[in-house]
Structure formats: structure tokens, C-alpha cells
Design a protein around this motif. Structure first.
Motif, PDB file in Angstrom:
ATOM      1  N   GLN A  39       7.885  88.157  14.557  1.00 34.83           N
ATOM      2  CA  GLN A  39       7.531  89.247  13.317  1.00 34.83           C
ATOM      3  C   GLN A  39       7.686  90.836  14.208  1.00 34.83           C
ATOM      4  OE1 GLN A  39       3.591  89.434  12.117  1.00 34.83           O
ATOM      5  NE2 GLN A  39       3.987  90.989  10.523  1.00 34.83           N
ATOM      6  N   GLU A  54      14.204  89.107  14.696  1.00 31.09           N
ATOM      7  CA  GLU A  54      13.378  90.215  14.724  1.00 31.09           C
ATOM      8  C   GLU A  54      13.506  91.413  15.371  1.00 31.09           C
ATOM      9  OE1 GLU A  54      10.856  89.522  13.020  1.00 31.09           O
ATOM     10  OE2 GLU A  54      11.418  87.300  12.881  1.00 31.09           O
ATOM     11  N   ASP A  95       6.261  94.317  13.401  1.00 32.97           N
ATOM     12  CA  ASP A  95       5.143  94.952  12.711  1.00 32.97           C
ATOM     13  C   ASP A  95       5.530  96.256  12.789  1.00 32.97           C
ATOM     14  OD1 ASP A  95       3.042  95.965  11.227  1.00 32.97           O
ATOM     15  OD2 ASP A  95       1.576  94.683  12.456  1.00 32.97           O
ATOM     16  N   TRP A 113      -1.084  86.179  17.483  1.00 30.63           N
ATOM     17  CA  TRP A 113      -0.464  86.669  16.432  1.00 30.63           C
ATOM     18  C   TRP A 113      -1.352  87.065  15.235  1.00 30.63           C
ATOM     19  CZ3 TRP A 113      -0.237  84.680  11.341  1.00 30.63           C
ATOM     20  CH2 TRP A 113       0.707  85.169  10.683  1.00 30.63           C
ATOM     21  N   GLU A 124      15.087  91.585   4.886  1.00 29.37           N
ATOM     22  CA  GLU A 124      15.331  90.322   5.141  1.00 29.37           C
ATOM     23  C   GLU A 124      16.742  89.680   5.283  1.00 29.37           C
ATOM     24  OE1 GLU A 124      12.877  88.896   6.794  1.00 29.37           O
ATOM     25  OE2 GLU A 124      11.119  89.745   6.158  1.00 29.37           O
ATOM     26  N   ALA A 162      -1.749  90.436  13.377  1.00 30.64           N
ATOM     27  CA  ALA A 162      -1.332  90.647  11.860  1.00 30.64           C
ATOM     28  C   ALA A 162      -2.430  91.307  10.934  1.00 30.64           C
ATOM     29  CB  ALA A 162      -0.840  89.155  11.422  1.00 30.64           C
ATOM     30  N   VAL A 211       4.793  80.864  11.804  1.00 32.50           N
ATOM     31  CA  VAL A 211       5.735  82.212  11.983  1.00 32.50           C
ATOM     32  C   VAL A 211       6.262  81.902  13.433  1.00 32.50           C
ATOM     33  CG1 VAL A 211       3.794  83.233  12.646  1.00 32.50           C
ATOM     34  CG2 VAL A 211       5.809  84.533  11.885  1.00 32.50           C
TER      35      VAL A 211
END
Length: 368
Positions: free
Chosen positions: A143, A185, A145, A93, A270, A97, A140
Motif C-alpha cells: 500500500q 505500489e 499511503d 501494517w 488503481e 493503516a 493486502v
């Protein structure tokens, strides 16, 4: 996940993509950031190889299933493929990231600096970023991305060791919790894949914020006022100790205008994801109320050092984003239904401003 007495059970990135260059748009040594994060990352929880494999396969399936539920609730994304997530370990991850941040900030145009200065700055920034990612990488859960993955087309990631650890810490049903995490997510993925202009708009705001520069003397002139605000001595309620308030007050007028738009968009993204994950309801996640309550308590908890780090990293501000954005979405849907709420995605002009996020009727009057 880490090996135990029964043998290795490490979840790895199925297609790790290392940063392709040092620097990019920002003076950051991205390779050093990835290496530092990997080396400093704390070990994950121990489990058996069989349990690890079962969790990975379940989370992959949950991510696609979750997006199907999100589409039913929101009405967005009809006809798009339902794809599984990449289920990663902590180090994978962190590498992903770094790659995504490199891509996101590559459009920033900063003043040129001598090569030796840029090299030293990039090394320091890379080491600091790696340390921050090591801290975040143990926490976390997942996510999306929009700028990661093959060709930078977007990538949904779930961090299996952290989902496993959180399930144990919260004492909740593992299957339900994994699906609940995927709902959040998957909503983010749908936001960016079902709204064609959103990805470029978000990247443009980030590039504008990073590109806009002003003399350091101007920032120093505003520093006393910013410190008074941080201490709560300027009469503003609710901003004492707010690091975000300090950042805002140090910005020039042009930077602040862009930052306002970026914060408003982030709050909407969010909050919308939190609203949707709960709106899916107990028919899909029977223990949703229990999971939400315990997870919210966990967000607020932690020791004094952990709380300090979260404040410095802006995590506390992000938690407020969840609450403000979700409240906006609930209020708009009560008044105008899901179709009314979906008007936020029509164009950049229909996005709520920061003021409208705390005044949903004002947004409804403007777009209606």
C-alpha cells in the motif's frame, strides 16, 4: 512471518507510529481500532529467520528499483529520490493503516454530539474498524499511503508475510512476484509525489464527502428504491447485489456529486497502477503474463464467506475499478501515447469523469 523451530523471524515496522488521539475528524477510537486489529490478526506463514531477512531486504530493494522502471515507462517523477519501502508484518501494517485513516479524515467537520454519545460511538466504530483491518491485513500485499509516515508526507509499505504467502499460493517465482507487487505500489507513490496537487485534491474530496450531511429521514425515503436496485428490480443492468449501488442511491445530490468524483479518481489511480505494472513488460518481469493470470484468478476466488465479506467491504467494487481504470489507460495510450495519457495529471479539471472512464474517446475530445 511467524517464528518456527529455528527461532523468531518477525518482520516489524521499523518506526511504528501509534495514533496520537482518539476521535479526530470522525467519531472513531483510533487507538482501539489499532489494538483490535492487532489482537484479531491471524498469524502469518512460518519461515526461517534467514529466509525472512532475505525477503525483507529484497523487497526494500525491489520497491526502489520498481519505481525506476515506472518512471521510465510513464516519464513521471524525474529528479525525485528513489526510496525503499517500509517492509512490515501484518500488525505493523494495521497500525500504519489506522494512522493514515486518522490523518486522511481529520479534516471532516461533523455535527457536534454530547461527549458520552461520542465516546460510545467512537468505541463501537473503533472495534468494527479493527475487525475489518484484521481481515484485510491477512490479504493486502502492499500500500502507498499518501498521508502516513513521518509528518504525514507519505509512506510506501509492503507486507512481507502476505507476499510470501501469495507467492506460495500462486506457485510463481518469488523474486519476480515481489518486484511485480512493488511496481503497483511504486506507481501509486509516483502518482502522488510527481503530481503536486493530487494529495490535497484527494483529501479535499474525502473531507467534503464526510462533511456533507442530510437528515436521516431523506435517506429513509430513498431506501425502498435503493433496495430494489440492490435486488436488480429497477431495470439497471449489472447492479444487482452491488453494495456500491446501494451506497450511491442513499446519498443526497451533493454527496453523490462528490462521491462520483472520488470514485472516478480512485478508479483512475488503481487502473493506472495496474496498466503500468503490466506495461513494464517481460523484460523486467519475464513471467508477467503468468503472474497476472494467476493473480486475477486469485482475486476472483475464495469461499462463499470470503466472497461475501469482500462484497460487504467493497472489495468487489475495487476489483471492477482495476479493470475499468486499466482499460481506460490502455485505450488512451493506444490513441495518444503515454504523453497523452499523462494529461490526466495536469489538473483536477483534466481528470476523467466516471462516464469518461468507460468512454475514453469522450475524454480525449474534451481535453484535446
Amino acid at each position: 512471518m511467524q517464528p518456527d523451530a529455528t527461532g523468531p523471524a518477525t518482520v516489524t515496522d521499523p518506526a511504528p507510529a501509534a495514533p496520537r488521539r482518539d476521535g479526530g475528524g470522525l467519531p472513531v477510537n483510533w487507538s482501539l481500532a489499532a489494538t483490535t486489529a492487532t489482537r484479531l490478526m491471524p498469524a502469518g506463514p512460518r519461515t526461517s529467520p534467514a529466509a525472512a531477512r532475505e525477503l525483507v531486504e529484497r523487497l526494500r530493494g525491489d520497491s526502489a528499483r520498481a519505481e525506476g522502471h515506472v518512471r521510465e515507462v510513464t516519464g513521471l517523477g524525474a529528479g525525485l529520490p528513489l526510496l525503499p519501502a517500509d517492509v512490515l508484518d501484518r500488525a505493523a501494517w494495521a497500525r500504519a493503516a489506522v494512522e493514515g485513516m486518522d490523518a486522511l479524515t481529520s479534516g471532516a467537520e461533523l455535527p457536534a454530539s454530547p461527549w458520552p454519545v461520542r465516546t460510545v460511538t467512537a468505541a463501537g466504530s473503533g472495534a468494527q474498524l479493527g475487525a475489518l483491518l484484521a481481515y484485510m491485513g491477512a490479504r493486502v500485499l502492499g500500500q502507498y499511503d499518501p498521508f502516513g509516515g513521518p509528518g504525514g508526507g507519505g509512506r510506501l509499505m509492503v507486507v512481507a508475510p502476505n507476499v510470501h504467502a501469495a507467492t506460495t499460493a500462486l506457485d510463481v517465482d518469488g523474486e519476480q512476484f515481489g518486484l511485480w507487487v512493488c511496481l503497483h505500489e511504486a506507481t501509486h507513490r509516483l502518482q502522488f509525489t510527481a503530481v503536486p496537487w493530487l494529495r490535497d485534491h484527494f483529501a479535499g474530496l474525502v473531507s467534503d464527502l464526510l462533511t456533507l450531511q442530510e437528515p436521516d429521514t431523506d435517506k429513509l425515503a430513498r431506501l425502498p428504491d435503493a433496495i430494489r436496485a440492490l435486488r436488480g428490480e429497477d431495470g439497471r443492468k449489472g447492479r444487482k447485489g452491488d453494495v456500491l449501488a446501494l451506497v450511491e442511491l442513499l446519498q443526497g445530490p451533493e454527496q453523490r456529486a462528490v462521491l462520483d468524483k472520488l470514485l472516478a479518481l480512485s478508479t483512475l489511480l488503481e487502473g493506472h497502477a495496474d496498466h503500468v505494472m503490466d506495461a513494464v513488460g517481460p523484460e523486467v518481469v519475464p513471467d508477467v503474463a503468468v503472474i497476472r493470470r494467476r493473480f486475477t484468478e486469485r482475486r476472483r476466488g475464495g469461499g462463499i464467506v470470503d466472497r461475501l465479506l469482500r462484497a460487504l467491504l467493497g472489495v468487489e467494487a475495487k476489483m471492477r475499478q482495476y479493470a475499468v481504470g486499466a482499460a481506460f489507460c490502455r485505450a488512451v495510450e493506444r490513441e495518444a501515447g503515454m504523453d497523452g495519457l499523462n494529461r490526466v495529471w495536469e489538473s483536477p479539471e483534466t481528470l476523467p469523469t466516471r462516464d469518461e472512464l468507460t468512454d475514453p474517446p469522450a475524454w480525449l475530445r474534451r481535453v484535446g
